[in-house]
Motif scaffolding. Sequence first.
Motif, mmCIF file in Angstrom:
data_model
loop_
_atom_site.group_PDB
_atom_site.id
_atom_site.type_symbol
_atom_site.label_atom_id
_atom_site.label_comp_id
_atom_site.label_asym_id
_atom_site.label_seq_id
_atom_site.Cartn_x
_atom_site.Cartn_y
_atom_site.Cartn_z
ATOM 1 N N PHE A 125 6.088 -20.912 -25.229
ATOM 2 C CA PHE A 125 7.016 -21.831 -23.677
ATOM 3 C C PHE A 125 6.943 -19.613 -23.329
ATOM 4 C CE2 PHE A 125 8.115 -25.098 -25.872
ATOM 5 C CZ PHE A 125 8.726 -26.010 -25.053
ATOM 6 N N SER A 126 6.814 -18.972 -23.717
ATOM 7 C CA SER A 126 6.885 -18.367 -23.379
ATOM 8 C C SER A 126 6.236 -17.566 -22.741
ATOM 9 C CB SER A 126 6.840 -16.349 -24.224
ATOM 10 O OG SER A 126 6.492 -15.259 -23.425
ATOM 11 N N TYR A 127 4.496 -17.986 -22.791
ATOM 12 C CA TYR A 127 3.315 -18.095 -22.126
ATOM 13 C C TYR A 127 3.524 -19.132 -20.595
ATOM 14 C CZ TYR A 127 0.692 -15.176 -25.826
ATOM 15 O OH TYR A 127 0.161 -14.755 -26.530
ATOM 16 N N MET A 128 4.169 -20.274 -21.010
ATOM 17 C CA MET A 128 4.152 -21.216 -20.184
ATOM 18 C C MET A 128 5.235 -20.584 -18.882
ATOM 19 S SD MET A 128 2.578 -24.073 -20.564
ATOM 20 C CE MET A 128 3.023 -25.262 -20.389
ATOM 21 N N SER A 129 6.158 -20.005 -19.885
ATOM 22 C CA SER A 129 6.631 -19.297 -17.582
ATOM 23 C C SER A 129 7.043 -18.407 -17.266
ATOM 24 C CB SER A 129 8.363 -19.038 -19.019
ATOM 25 O OG SER A 129 9.053 -19.763 -19.397
ATOM 26 N N PHE A 130 5.501 -17.388 -18.211
ATOM 27 C CA PHE A 130 5.257 -16.091 -17.615
ATOM 28 C C PHE A 130 4.200 -16.783 -16.707
ATOM 29 C CE2 PHE A 130 2.358 -12.784 -17.067
ATOM 30 C CZ PHE A 130 3.106 -12.133 -16.323
ATOM 31 N N PHE A 131 3.379 -18.015 -16.633
ATOM 32 C CA PHE A 131 3.013 -18.776 -15.738
ATOM 33 C C PHE A 131 3.650 -19.525 -14.699
ATOM 34 C CE2 PHE A 131 0.938 -22.947 -14.232
ATOM 35 C CZ PHE A 131 -0.855 -21.782 -14.471
ATOM 36 N N SER A 132 4.144 -19.866 -14.934
ATOM 37 C CA SER A 132 4.856 -20.944 -13.170
ATOM 38 C C SER A 132 5.501 -19.630 -12.853
ATOM 39 C CB SER A 132 5.837 -21.046 -14.350
ATOM 40 O OG SER A 132 6.025 -21.826 -15.417
ATOM 41 N N THR A 133 6.085 -18.476 -13.707
ATOM 42 C CA THR A 133 6.609 -17.286 -12.448
ATOM 43 C C THR A 133 4.636 -16.839 -11.871
ATOM 44 O OG1 THR A 133 8.416 -16.680 -13.868
ATOM 45 C CG2 THR A 133 7.028 -14.634 -12.149
ATOM 46 N N SER A 134 4.115 -16.374 -12.301
ATOM 47 C CA SER A 134 2.588 -16.242 -11.324
ATOM 48 C C SER A 134 2.244 -17.279 -10.656
ATOM 49 C CB SER A 134 1.594 -15.883 -11.965
ATOM 50 O OG SER A 134 2.389 -14.823 -13.717
ATOM 51 N N MET A 135 2.195 -18.654 -11.170
ATOM 52 C CA MET A 135 1.804 -19.428 -9.935
ATOM 53 C C MET A 135 2.854 -19.761 -8.755
ATOM 54 S SD MET A 135 -0.763 -21.150 -9.620
ATOM 55 C CE MET A 135 -1.008 -22.021 -8.490
ATOM 56 N N LEU A 136 3.903 -19.144 -9.143
ATOM 57 C CA LEU A 136 4.304 -19.411 -7.514
ATOM 58 C C LEU A 136 5.033 -18.489 -6.960
ATOM 59 C CD1 LEU A 136 8.055 -20.429 -9.829
ATOM 60 C CD2 LEU A 136 6.814 -22.281 -7.745
ATOM 61 N N GLY A 137 4.575 -16.912 -8.050
ATOM 62 C CA GLY A 137 4.464 -16.038 -7.017
ATOM 63 C C GLY A 137 3.179 -15.795 -6.023
ATOM 64 N N LEU A 138 2.170 -16.954 -6.848
ATOM 65 C CA LEU A 138 1.193 -16.662 -5.402
ATOM 66 C C LEU A 138 1.248 -17.488 -4.252
ATOM 67 C CD1 LEU A 138 -2.221 -16.480 -5.767
ATOM 68 C CD2 LEU A 138 -2.635 -18.295 -7.386
ATOM 69 N N VAL A 139 1.661 -18.436 -4.500
ATOM 70 C CA VAL A 139 1.838 -19.742 -2.812
ATOM 71 C C VAL A 139 2.789 -18.922 -2.522
ATOM 72 C CG1 VAL A 139 1.334 -21.659 -5.280
ATOM 73 C CG2 VAL A 139 4.098 -21.286 -4.452
ATOM 74 N N THR A 140 3.912 -18.315 -2.646
ATOM 75 C CA THR A 140 4.659 -17.594 -2.075
ATOM 76 C C THR A 140 4.584 -16.481 -1.137
ATOM 77 O OG1 THR A 140 6.134 -16.593 -3.469
ATOM 78 C CG2 THR A 140 6.586 -19.055 -3.161
ATOM 79 N N SER A 141 3.422 -15.994 -1.687
ATOM 80 C CA SER A 141 2.772 -14.009 -0.934
ATOM 81 C C SER A 141 2.750 -14.295 0.396
ATOM 82 C CB SER A 141 1.051 -13.977 -2.066
ATOM 83 O OG SER A 141 1.547 -13.892 -3.091
ATOM 84 N N GLU A 152 -4.221 -12.200 -10.835
ATOM 85 C CA GLU A 152 -4.989 -11.815 -11.594
ATOM 86 C C GLU A 152 -3.851 -12.178 -13.101
ATOM 87 O OE1 GLU A 152 -7.751 -10.249 -12.548
ATOM 88 O OE2 GLU A 152 -8.214 -10.910 -10.674
ATOM 89 N N LEU A 153 -2.740 -11.896 -12.413
ATOM 90 C CA LEU A 153 -1.650 -12.224 -13.242
ATOM 91 C C LEU A 153 -1.960 -14.291 -14.165
ATOM 92 C CD1 LEU A 153 1.870 -11.100 -12.048
ATOM 93 C CD2 LEU A 153 0.412 -9.889 -14.246
ATOM 94 N N VAL A 154 -1.871 -14.647 -12.902
ATOM 95 C CA VAL A 154 -2.466 -16.694 -13.233
ATOM 96 C C VAL A 154 -3.650 -16.161 -14.230
ATOM 97 C CG1 VAL A 154 -3.550 -18.417 -12.603
ATOM 98 C CG2 VAL A 154 -1.422 -17.235 -11.562
#
Length: 741
Positions: A125-141, A152-154
Amino acid sequence: MEQTYQYACIIPFLPLPVPILIGMGFLLFPAATKSLRRVWAFQSVLLLSIVMIFAINLSIQQINNSFIYQYVWSWIINNDFSLEFGYLIDPLTSIMSILITTVGIVVLIYSDNYMFHDRGYLRFFSYMSFFSTSMLGLVTSSNLIQIYIFWELVGICSYLLIGFWFTRPVAANACQKAFITNRVGDFGLLLGILGFYWITGSFEFRELFQIFNNLIYNSEVNLLFVTLCAVLLFSGAVAKSAQFPLHVWLPDAMEGPTPISALIHAATMVAAGIFLVARLLPLFIVIPYIMNFISLIGIITVFLGATLALGQKDIKRGLAYSTMSQLGYMMLALGMGSYRSALFHLITHAYSKALLFLGSGSVIHSMQTIVGYSPKKSQNMVVMGGLTKHVPITKNAFLLGTLSLCGIPPLACFWSKDEILNDSWLYSPILAIIAWSMAGLTAFYMFRIYLLTFEGHLNAHLQNYSGKKTTSHYSISLWGKERPKVNKKDFPLLTLLTRKNNENLSFFSNKIYEINENTRNIKQPFLTISHFGNKKTFSYPYESDNPILFPILILVLFTLFVGFLGLSFNEVDLDILSKWLTPSINLLHQNSNNLIGWSEFVKDAVFSISIGYLGIVIAFFLYKPLYSSLKNFDLINSFVKTNLKIIVSDKIIKGIYDWSYNRGYIDAFYATYFLGAIRRVSELTYFFDRQVVDGITNGVGLMNFFLAEGIKFLGGGRISSYLFLYCSYLSIFLLFLLFFI
C-alpha cells in the motif's frame, strides 16, 4: 471557480502522507504500525477518493465552461535561465486524473483482500500510494522538466511493484528488465527535451508550442535536427506504453501481484506514453513525417501484440499482449491526428482491461486453493477449464470485459475502437486493412482466453486431485511457496487442521465446523473450500470473497456505460466527450463536431461488429468442441490442426504457434545480438584492461625490479668508482649532444 482551480495543486500530494507515515511508523513504532495495517488501507482509499471528487468537480466545470487553467511559480532563476514549476488543468489532465483515481480506488479495495495474507501488505500500500502521487504529478505537470521528474518516479514505482515478490528470481529479473528497458526510452526522452529547449529556449508547453510553430512557419530551424529531437521525445512514450521495439518488458511485468497488473500495466502507467504524445501533439503535428512515424509504430504494435497473444498459456501474459495491442490502436489514432478517438479508447480500454485483470486475479486466487498448485499452474490456462460453475460471478464479469474488448455493442470498447477503425480508412487503406484484421484477431484470442479458462469440463489436471487420496488442506500463499507440511510457527493464520477422529475442521479458533455437504458455504476468508467424502478429499476452485468481487462489479458498470460518453448522433447530441475536449481540440485546430447520422453509424459499425463476431465464432468453433468430448488439454494442438488443415498447411500452423509462443523471437534476437554483443564487448574490454593496461603497468614494475637487481651487483662501495662511472656517462651524453644535435 477560480478558487477551485487555485487549490488544484494539492491533487498530486494528497496520497503522499500514506507512504510517509508508513515509513515513519516502521522506524518508530513497528509493532503498532503492523497491527493497524487495515487503517493504512482505509487511509489510502479515503485520500484517493478525495482526489477523485476534486477531479470530477474540475471536469464538470471544464465541460460547462471549456476552461484551461495554468499556474506556475519560479523555482530556479539564473540570468536568462528560469525554471518554473506549476500545474496545468485542461481536459487531458482531468481525464487522466479521473482515470487514475477511479481505477486506483477499486484496485486498492480489491488489494485489501487479495494481499491481506501477504507479509508485505503495508509495503504494498505504501508503493501504491506513492505511485498514485507520481502519476497524478505527471498528468498535472505544466512543463517538460516537471513531466520528466514524475516520469522517473513512476518508473521507480513500477520497478518496486513488479519486483514486489523479489524473493522469486523471475520477479526480480522482470523488474530489472522493465527498469532497464524503460531507461533506454527515458534517456531518449531527456535528450529530446534538451534538444527542444535548445531550439525554443523554453520548457513550458504553451511557450514551446507557440515559439516552435513560428520557427517552423518561418523555416528558421533545421528539419533534420527537429525530426531527430521529436523521435527522441517519442522514444520515451514508446518505452512507457510498450510500443515496438521497446515492448519486451510488459509481458514479464506480469510477475508482480495481479492488482499491479490491473492498475499500472493496464490502466495508468502504460497510458503515460499515450498521455505524453497527446500532450505534445501540437508539437508533433507540424513536423513533417513524424506523424507518419507515430502511426507506423502504432500499427506495428497492434499487429505484434495481437499475434503474440495467440499462443500464450499464461492468462495474465495473454492479457498483457492484448494491452500492448490496444495501446497500439491508441498510438495509431494519435499518429493519424484522431485526438478524440485516441483518448476515448484510452478511457474505455482502461476500465475494460482493469476488469479483465481483476477477473483473472479472482481466478488465480481461486485456483491457488487447490493443493499442490504453484503460481505458474494457477495462471496457466492449460490447467483450467470448466470453472463456470465454481466462479459464476467472476466468469460473467470476465465475459463482459472480453466482449467489450472484442468490440461488441453496446459495451465500452465498441464505441471507441469503431471510431479508430473508421478514421483509419480516411488516413491509409493499408493501415486500415491491418487494423481491421487485428480487430478480428483480438476477438479470436480474447475468446480463446475466455473459453480455455471457464468453459467446458473441469480439466484433467484438476480432476487428478479428486478421489486419489486423503490430503491435509491448507491455504497456499501467493508468494508461491509450496509447503507439503504446514508449520504453525511460520504461518499461524494460514494453517488448516484436519482431525481424523471426529472429522471436524478447526481454523485456529474455538468455533468448530461440522464437515458436510455444505462445507463450501462456510464463509472463511482463507479457508480452502473442500468436499469431504468417506476416506476421500476433493478440492476445487471456489468463488472469491465479496471484497474481491465488489470492485469487479464496479468495473462491470463502467464497462457497460462509460462508452456512452462519446455518443455523437445528429438526432441526439450526447457527445459529452467532445464538449469536454473542446479546448484541446481547438488548440490542434481541428473540428470538434463529431456528429453523424444513425444510417451512417450503422453502415460503419456493421463491418466492425461482423469481424468481431467472426473472430468469436472461429474461437468457439476451435476450442468449445474440444471440451465437450476431450478432457486432456494436451490434445488441443492436434484438434486445432485437424480443423485448420482445410485452410492452411500444418507447417504454417506450427509456424504461427511457434512465432506467438516464442514472442516473435524478439527477446531471443535482443539476447543474441544486443545482450550478446554487449557481453562480447565487455569481455574484450576486460581482456584489454587486464592484459594490456595492467600488463604494461606490471611490466614496467618488473623491469625496474630486475634492472635494480642487476645494478646492485655493480656497486662496490667505492666513491672513486662511482665518480668514474658518472664522468664516463656524462662525457658520452655531451658527445651525443655535440655531434647529433
